[in-house]
Design a protein around this motif. Structure first.
Motif, PDB file in Angstrom:
ATOM      1  N   ARG A   4       0.851  -1.190   0.000  1.00 30.47           N
ATOM      2  CA  ARG A   4       0.000   0.000   0.000  1.00 30.47           C
ATOM      3  C   ARG A   4       0.888   1.243   0.000  1.00 30.47           C
ATOM      4  O   ARG A   4       1.941   1.266   0.638  1.00 30.47           O
ATOM      5  N   THR A   5       0.416   2.268  -0.690  1.00 27.33           N
ATOM      6  CA  THR A   5       1.121   3.539  -0.723  1.00 27.33           C
ATOM      7  C   THR A   5       0.186   4.618  -0.195  1.00 27.33           C
ATOM      8  O   THR A   5      -0.974   4.687  -0.592  1.00 27.33           O
ATOM      9  N   GLY A   6       0.700   5.434   0.707  1.00 31.27           N
ATOM     10  CA  GLY A   6      -0.065   6.555   1.240  1.00 31.27           C
ATOM     11  C   GLY A   6       0.667   7.848   0.967  1.00 31.27           C
ATOM     12  O   GLY A   6       1.893   7.880   0.912  1.00 31.27           O
ATOM     13  N   SER A   7      -0.106   8.920   0.793  1.00 26.28           N
ATOM     14  CA  SER A   7       0.514  10.231   0.584  1.00 26.28           C
ATOM     15  C   SER A   7       0.127  11.172   1.711  1.00 26.28           C
ATOM     16  O   SER A   7      -0.904  10.997   2.366  1.00 26.28           O
ATOM     17  N   LEU A  53      -0.481   7.114   8.005  1.00 27.46           N
ATOM     18  CA  LEU A  53      -1.879   6.910   8.394  1.00 27.46           C
ATOM     19  C   LEU A  53      -2.735   6.541   7.184  1.00 27.46           C
ATOM     20  O   LEU A  53      -3.674   5.743   7.293  1.00 27.46           O
ATOM     21  N   ALA A  54      -2.399   7.079   6.020  1.00 23.93           N
ATOM     22  CA  ALA A  54      -3.140   6.759   4.799  1.00 23.93           C
ATOM     23  C   ALA A  54      -3.038   5.286   4.431  1.00 23.93           C
ATOM     24  O   ALA A  54      -3.990   4.710   3.887  1.00 23.93           O
ATOM     25  N   THR A  55      -1.922   4.655   4.753  1.00 17.83           N
ATOM     26  CA  THR A  55      -1.763   3.237   4.384  1.00 17.83           C
ATOM     27  C   THR A  55      -2.692   2.327   5.172  1.00 17.83           C
ATOM     28  O   THR A  55      -2.912   1.181   4.781  1.00 17.83           O
ATOM     29  N   ILE A  56      -3.233   2.839   6.272  1.00 13.80           N
ATOM     30  CA  ILE A  56      -4.179   2.033   7.067  1.00 13.80           C
ATOM     31  C   ILE A  56      -5.547   2.708   7.157  1.00 13.80           C
ATOM     32  O   ILE A  56      -6.375   2.331   7.988  1.00 13.80           O
ATOM     33  N   VAL A  88       0.637   1.418  12.255  1.00 13.06           N
ATOM     34  CA  VAL A  88       0.934   0.589  11.078  1.00 13.06           C
ATOM     35  C   VAL A  88       1.428  -0.785  11.535  1.00 13.06           C
ATOM     36  O   VAL A  88       0.976  -1.824  11.038  1.00 13.06           O
ATOM     37  N   GLN A  89       2.333  -0.802  12.492  1.00 14.04           N
ATOM     38  CA  GLN A  89       2.885  -2.069  12.976  1.00 14.04           C
ATOM     39  C   GLN A  89       1.836  -2.926  13.668  1.00 14.04           C
ATOM     40  O   GLN A  89       1.846  -4.150  13.530  1.00 14.04           O
ATOM     41  N   GLU A  90       0.898  -2.293  14.378  1.00 17.79           N
ATOM     42  CA  GLU A  90      -0.186  -3.040  15.025  1.00 17.79           C
ATOM     43  C   GLU A  90      -1.037  -3.795  14.011  1.00 17.79           C
ATOM     44  O   GLU A  90      -1.627  -4.830  14.334  1.00 17.79           O
ATOM     45  N   GLN A  91      -1.086  -3.297  12.794  1.00 17.00           N
ATOM     46  CA  GLN A  91      -1.855  -3.961  11.743  1.00 17.00           C
ATOM     47  C   GLN A  91      -0.975  -4.889  10.896  1.00 17.00           C
ATOM     48  O   GLN A  91      -1.381  -5.337   9.835  1.00 17.00           O
ATOM     49  N   GLY A  92       0.219  -5.153  11.379  1.00 20.93           N
ATOM     50  CA  GLY A  92       1.111  -6.078  10.689  1.00 20.93           C
ATOM     51  C   GLY A  92       1.905  -5.453   9.566  1.00 20.93           C
ATOM     52  O   GLY A  92       2.531  -6.167   8.776  1.00 20.93           O
ATOM     53  N   GLY A  93       1.909  -4.127   9.479  1.00 19.57           N
ATOM     54  CA  GLY A  93       2.609  -3.451   8.402  1.00 19.57           C
ATOM     55  C   GLY A  93       4.110  -3.386   8.608  1.00 19.57           C
ATOM     56  O   GLY A  93       4.595  -3.313   9.730  1.00 19.57           O
ATOM     57  N   ARG A  94       4.823  -3.426   7.490  1.00 20.48           N
ATOM     58  CA  ARG A  94       6.277  -3.267   7.465  1.00 20.48           C
ATOM     59  C   ARG A  94       6.589  -2.136   6.503  1.00 20.48           C
ATOM     60  O   ARG A  94       6.274  -2.220   5.311  1.00 20.48           O
ATOM     61  N   ILE A  95       7.162  -1.060   7.043  1.00 19.54           N
ATOM     62  CA  ILE A  95       7.479   0.094   6.203  1.00 19.54           C
ATOM     63  C   ILE A  95       8.617  -0.272   5.264  1.00 19.54           C
ATOM     64  O   ILE A  95       9.677  -0.718   5.692  1.00 19.54           O
ATOM     65  N   VAL A  96       8.371  -0.085   3.969  1.00 18.52           N
ATOM     66  CA  VAL A  96       9.365  -0.388   2.951  1.00 18.52           C
ATOM     67  C   VAL A  96      10.185   0.851   2.636  1.00 18.52           C
ATOM     68  O   VAL A  96      11.410   0.790   2.520  1.00 18.52           O
ATOM     69  N   ASN A  97       9.499   1.995   2.501  1.00 19.89           N
ATOM     70  CA  ASN A  97      10.177   3.214   2.070  1.00 19.89           C
ATOM     71  C   ASN A  97       9.374   4.428   2.502  1.00 19.89           C
ATOM     72  O   ASN A  97       8.151   4.402   2.480  1.00 19.89           O
ATOM     73  N   LEU A  98      10.076   5.481   2.890  1.00 21.25           N
ATOM     74  CA  LEU A  98       9.468   6.775   3.171  1.00 21.25           C
ATOM     75  C   LEU A  98      10.172   7.817   2.316  1.00 21.25           C
ATOM     76  O   LEU A  98      11.401   7.807   2.191  1.00 21.25           O
ATOM     77  N   ASP A  99       9.384   8.720   1.736  1.00 19.57           N
ATOM     78  CA  ASP A  99       9.927   9.739   0.849  1.00 19.57           C
ATOM     79  C   ASP A  99       9.249  11.058   1.164  1.00 19.57           C
ATOM     80  O   ASP A  99       8.019  11.136   1.192  1.00 19.57           O
ATOM     81  N   ALA A 152       5.543  20.492   2.671  1.00 24.54           N
ATOM     82  CA  ALA A 152       6.154  19.169   2.508  1.00 24.54           C
ATOM     83  C   ALA A 152       5.102  18.224   1.966  1.00 24.54           C
ATOM     84  O   ALA A 152       3.917  18.301   2.327  1.00 24.54           O
ATOM     85  N   GLN A 153       5.535  17.341   1.094  1.00 22.95           N
ATOM     86  CA  GLN A 153       4.678  16.252   0.630  1.00 22.95           C
ATOM     87  C   GLN A 153       5.457  14.962   0.817  1.00 22.95           C
ATOM     88  O   GLN A 153       6.688  14.950   0.729  1.00 22.95           O
ATOM     89  N   ALA A 154       4.723  13.890   1.126  1.00 21.05           N
ATOM     90  CA  ALA A 154       5.398  12.632   1.462  1.00 21.05           C
ATOM     91  C   ALA A 154       4.644  11.444   0.892  1.00 21.05           C
ATOM     92  O   ALA A 154       3.427  11.498   0.670  1.00 21.05           O
ATOM     93  N   LEU A 155       5.393  10.388   0.691  1.00 14.87           N
ATOM     94  CA  LEU A 155       4.842   9.083   0.302  1.00 14.87           C
ATOM     95  C   LEU A 155       5.389   8.034   1.266  1.00 14.87           C
ATOM     96  O   LEU A 155       6.551   8.092   1.663  1.00 14.87           O
ATOM     97  N   ALA A 156       4.523   7.087   1.593  1.00 17.87           N
ATOM     98  CA  ALA A 156       4.938   5.934   2.410  1.00 17.87           C
ATOM     99  C   ALA A 156       4.540   4.675   1.664  1.00 17.87           C
ATOM    100  O   ALA A 156       3.406   4.571   1.178  1.00 17.87           O
ATOM    101  N   THR A 157       5.461   3.742   1.568  1.00 17.21           N
ATOM    102  CA  THR A 157       5.180   2.448   0.984  1.00 17.21           C
ATOM    103  C   THR A 157       5.288   1.423   2.102  1.00 17.21           C
ATOM    104  O   THR A 157       6.319   1.351   2.777  1.00 17.21           O
TER     105      THR A 157
END
Length: 163
Positions: A4-7, A53-56, A88-99, A152-157
């Motif tokens: 999932r990708t969030g902005s 937060l967008a990824t969840i 994110v981690q509580e939902q089993g997420g693993r952050i791949v990349n932050l930009d 600032a603008q950001a992306l999370a994968t």
């Protein structure tokens, strides 16, 4: 796994008040004007928080830390980022990349980029190679070009187990 990708996006105005620094990417960056914000006004961390937060599908930073709540007055934005990482981690997420990309004429981000990457990576439990911090100007156009504010603008994968 599912990816999932969030902005995220954040903007704050500069105040006509003297300052020694602003917080940017979790780092005190020398600057002559203060940020107009309820918290410490770190646009980079606010945008990254929203992207995570967008990824969840968990709303935005204002949902979790409303500016109308006095307990968040002058709060360190690194706490907001760590909260989003925990969710994110509580939902089993693993952050791949932050930009994150910061848009401003001043302060200059380049001299502080590595410190920002290291600070963000440490807060998120990542290697610095998974955190990208970039900056650009708006070529003196618009409110950032007139040095009235900062963006600032950001992306999370993030990878999650398939459900």
């Amino acid at each position: 796994m599912e990816t999932r990708t969030g902005s995220g996006y954040d903007v704050h105005a500069f105040k006509d008040a003297p300052a020694k620094h602003i917080m940017l990417g979790g780092v005190a960056v020398p600057h002559t004007r203060a940020i107009d914000a309820h918290s410490d006004g770190d646009v980079a961390l606010h945008a990254l928080t929203d992207a995570l937060l967008a990824t969840i599908a968990a709303g935005d930073i204002g949902t979790h830390f409303p500016p109308s709540d006095p307990q968040w007055k002058d709060a360190a934005s690194i706490m907001f980022l760590k909260h989003a990482v925990g969710m994110v981690q509580e939902q089993g997420g693993r952050i791949v990349n932050l930009d994150v990309t910061v848009v401003c004429e001043r302060p200059k981000v380049g001299p502080h980029r590595e410190a920002m990457q290291a600070t963000i990576a440490a807060a998120c439990g990542l290697g610095a190679g998974r955190v990208s911090v970039k900056a650009t100007t708006s070529e003196k156009l618009g409110f950032t070009g007139r040095e009235e504010g900062i963006v600032a603008q950001a992306l999370a994968t993030v990878e999650f187990p398939r459900t």
